[in-house]
Scaffold this motif. Sequence first.
Motif, short mmCIF file in Angstrom:
data_model
loop_
_atom_site.label_atom_id
_atom_site.label_comp_id
_atom_site.label_asym_id
_atom_site.label_seq_id
_atom_site.Cartn_x
_atom_site.Cartn_y
_atom_site.Cartn_z
N TYR A 32 0.82 -1.22 0.00
CA TYR A 32 0.00 0.00 0.00
C TYR A 32 0.85 1.26 0.00
CZ TYR A 32 -4.07 -2.86 1.23
OH TYR A 32 -5.07 -3.78 1.22
N ASP A 99 -3.69 3.03 -0.03
CA ASP A 99 -4.08 2.88 -1.42
C ASP A 99 -3.25 1.78 -2.07
OD1 ASP A 99 -3.72 5.00 -4.38
OD2 ASP A 99 -4.92 3.19 -4.04
N TYR A 111 -7.84 6.83 -2.27
CA TYR A 111 -7.48 5.98 -1.15
C TYR A 111 -8.67 5.13 -0.73
CZ TYR A 111 -3.01 8.26 -0.95
OH TYR A 111 -1.75 8.71 -1.27
#
Length: 124
Positions: A32, A99, A111
């Motif tokens: 992420y 995200d 996000y």
Amino acid sequence: QVQLVESGGGSVQAGASLRLSCAASGRTFSSYVMAWFRQDPGNERGFVAAISRSGGNSVYADSVKGRFTISRDNAKNTVFLQMNSLRPEDTAVYYCAADLDARVTTTPSRYDHWGQGTQVTVSS
């Protein structure tokens, strides 16, 4: 899926420092892009800082450049926001976001996952 929990907020005087932490659940934290946003009453959620999956690239809002530093520890599933030289205008609820896209972005709608927020109050 990842769950995010922020901590480290508080009430300080102008010029002080705070360090926010965001602990993520799950085993794919390093997949992420992570970011911090903030929101005060009456305003939209605004971008503060973001960091790439490896931690090698970071982006900051102009208003915090030189004062705030975002970092991450992928081994501990945690992202940090070191805030120095705090100003009254930094007062807001600070949110951590994640995200899965590979690109670092400043757009909140990109996000997918958000924490519950932590309050930062800076008095003059």
